[in-house]
Design an enzyme around this catalytic site. Sequence first.
Site, mmCIF file in Angstrom:
data_model
loop_
_atom_site.group_PDB
_atom_site.id
_atom_site.type_symbol
_atom_site.label_atom_id
_atom_site.label_comp_id
_atom_site.label_asym_id
_atom_site.label_seq_id
_atom_site.Cartn_x
_atom_site.Cartn_y
_atom_site.Cartn_z
ATOM 1 C CB ALA A 63 -0.780 0.022 1.410
ATOM 2 N N GLY A 108 0.619 -4.715 1.004
ATOM 3 C CA GLY A 108 -0.471 -5.185 0.214
ATOM 4 C C GLY A 108 -0.268 -6.010 -1.039
ATOM 5 C CD GLU A 111 -1.970 -7.213 3.291
ATOM 6 O OE1 GLU A 111 -1.859 -6.010 3.082
ATOM 7 O OE2 GLU A 111 -2.578 -7.476 4.564
ATOM 8 C CD GLU A 131 1.985 -5.113 6.249
ATOM 9 O OE1 GLU A 131 2.593 -5.884 6.541
ATOM 10 O OE2 GLU A 131 1.014 -5.110 4.995
HETATM 11 N N1 CAA Z 1 4.375 3.126 -1.287
HETATM 12 C C1 CAA Z 1 4.777 4.150 -1.780
HETATM 13 N N2 CAA Z 1 5.683 4.283 -2.640
HETATM 14 C C2 CAA Z 1 6.664 3.512 -2.754
HETATM 15 C C3 CAA Z 1 6.336 2.007 -2.129
HETATM 16 C C4 CAA Z 1 5.294 2.002 -1.363
HETATM 17 N N3 CAA Z 1 4.676 0.954 -0.479
HETATM 18 N N4 CAA Z 1 7.456 1.299 -2.333
HETATM 19 C C5 CAA Z 1 7.953 1.789 -3.168
HETATM 20 N N5 CAA Z 1 7.749 3.211 -3.418
HETATM 21 C C6 CAA Z 1 8.395 3.909 -4.141
HETATM 22 C C7 CAA Z 1 9.814 4.537 -3.592
HETATM 23 O O1 CAA Z 1 9.338 5.461 -2.716
HETATM 24 C C8 CAA Z 1 10.588 5.022 -4.496
HETATM 25 O O2 CAA Z 1 9.731 6.204 -5.084
HETATM 26 P P1 CAA Z 1 10.906 7.700 -5.461
HETATM 27 O O3 CAA Z 1 11.639 7.117 -6.804
HETATM 28 O O4 CAA Z 1 9.867 8.625 -5.893
HETATM 29 O O5 CAA Z 1 11.609 7.905 -4.368
HETATM 30 C C9 CAA Z 1 10.351 4.112 -5.913
HETATM 31 O O6 CAA Z 1 9.106 3.370 -5.408
HETATM 32 C C10 CAA Z 1 11.260 3.135 -5.934
HETATM 33 O O7 CAA Z 1 11.516 2.486 -4.753
HETATM 34 P P2 CAA Z 1 13.036 2.287 -4.154
HETATM 35 O O8 CAA Z 1 13.804 3.564 -4.573
HETATM 36 O O9 CAA Z 1 12.870 2.521 -2.531
HETATM 37 O O10 CAA Z 1 13.444 1.046 -4.673
HETATM 38 P P3 CAA Z 1 14.464 0.054 -4.078
HETATM 39 O O11 CAA Z 1 14.756 -0.996 -5.117
HETATM 40 O O12 CAA Z 1 15.715 0.579 -3.469
HETATM 41 O O13 CAA Z 1 13.799 -0.653 -2.785
HETATM 42 C C11 CAA Z 1 11.883 -1.765 -1.963
HETATM 43 C C12 CAA Z 1 12.478 -1.534 -3.272
HETATM 44 C C13 CAA Z 1 12.613 -2.824 -1.197
HETATM 45 C C14 CAA Z 1 10.457 -2.512 -2.358
HETATM 46 C C15 CAA Z 1 11.487 -0.360 -1.267
HETATM 47 O O14 CAA Z 1 10.735 0.303 -2.002
HETATM 48 C C16 CAA Z 1 10.525 -0.811 -0.060
HETATM 49 O O15 CAA Z 1 10.898 -1.081 0.966
HETATM 50 N N6 CAA Z 1 9.266 -0.257 -0.108
HETATM 51 C C17 CAA Z 1 8.028 -0.308 0.678
HETATM 52 C C18 CAA Z 1 7.686 -1.721 1.098
HETATM 53 C C19 CAA Z 1 6.709 -1.774 2.129
HETATM 54 O O16 CAA Z 1 7.068 -1.425 3.109
HETATM 55 N N7 CAA Z 1 5.507 -2.282 1.930
HETATM 56 C C20 CAA Z 1 4.307 -2.283 2.642
HETATM 57 C C21 CAA Z 1 3.691 -1.211 2.750
HETATM 58 S S1 CAA Z 1 2.312 -1.184 3.958
HETATM 59 C C22 CAA Z 1 0.895 -2.088 3.374
HETATM 60 O O17 CAA Z 1 1.294 -2.557 2.552
HETATM 61 C C23 CAA Z 1 0.029 -1.942 4.453
HETATM 62 C C24 CAA Z 1 -1.156 -2.785 4.001
HETATM 63 O O18 CAA Z 1 -1.109 -4.136 4.351
HETATM 64 C C25 CAA Z 1 -2.411 -2.375 3.338
#
Ligand code: CAA
Length: 264
Positions: A63, A108, A111, A131
């Site tokens: 998400a 998400g 999920e 999360e």
């Molecule tokens: N939300 C918003 N933006 C996200 C995102 C997310 N979940 N995951 C990645 N992005 C964005 C980054 O912010 C980045 O944007 P910018 O270029 O504008 O800075 C772009 O995607 C590329 O990401 P990274 O530069 O971080 O890429 P990376 O290869 O270095 O890392 C990754 C990849 C490990 C997936 C890292 O992006 C990451 O950890 N993302 C978050 C993953 C996460 O925690 N997901 C769970 C969210 S909570 C949830 O989902 C709740 C639920 O159950 C409903």
Amino acid sequence: MGFIQYETDGFVGILTIDRPKALNALNSEVLADLDAAIDAIDLDAVRALIITGSGDKSFVAGADIGEMSTLTKAQGEEFGKKGNDVFRKLETLPIPVIAAVNGFALGGGCELSLSCDIRICSENAVFGQPETGLGITPGFGGTQRLARTIGVGMAKQLIYTAKNIKADEAYRIGLVNNVYPVEQLMDEAKKLASTIAANAPISVRASKKAINDGLQVDIDKAIEIEEKLFGSCFESEDQIEGMANFLRKKDDPAKVKHVAFKNA
Ligand code: CAA
């Protein structure tokens, strides 16, 4: 549709989450587009659906953390409901849905794959429920479907530790059915979907409903659900022709023919 691409290949629908700049993260707009795209699927023409993510790095990275970062308690609950409603719609779609996980399937994203009937992935796939490391719980069904899919103990470990796992570990714990080289994933997903689509659509749909509905009730009620759905297949053209073909085969192997199942 804005954040969703949709195409068909024969009886197979292919839905792609298309927000590559954010690794296909699910914000409210993506969820709304996904909801509308599911509604628009022609269930008379499509017999199996594949869901994947655009780009070569991510299925869905979760998400949208930016959008969630400022939500109030009430808005958080509302956002959870938005995701849950769409994922439940997918889970209860009459036709089978295959998640072709082509990279990150976090939060998400994991999920979303869990609300599909079958998960296959590429060798670069990464699964996880990060999360608790963000100060929230999984919010789009993860606390429920992960435990139902891989068992309570392993689901709790993944959720409490917030540690990601790679494709081989996802395969080992039964989260995915198969792992393929990246370049083969979509071909394999299409092959699987086409194999499903070649069987009688009413039987496949009834089987999905029997499995899904039966898992929600006790075994006596579950067996009744199966009886009703089993019975519902009889007198259909597909049942009559499918069985007649088997009997012809026994009678004379030369009479074997491919049954082109309809929807009847
Ligand atoms: N939300 C918003 N933006 C996200 C995102 C997310 N979940 N995951 C990645 N992005 C964005 C980054 O912010 C980045 O944007 P910018 O270029 O504008 O800075 C772009 O995607 C590329 O990401 P990274 O530069 O971080 O890429 P990376 O290869 O270095 O890392 C990754 C990849 C490990 C997936 C890292 O992006 C990451 O950890 N993302 C978050 C993953 C996460 O925690 N997901 C769970 C969210 S909570 C949830 O989902 C709740 C639920 O159950 C409903």
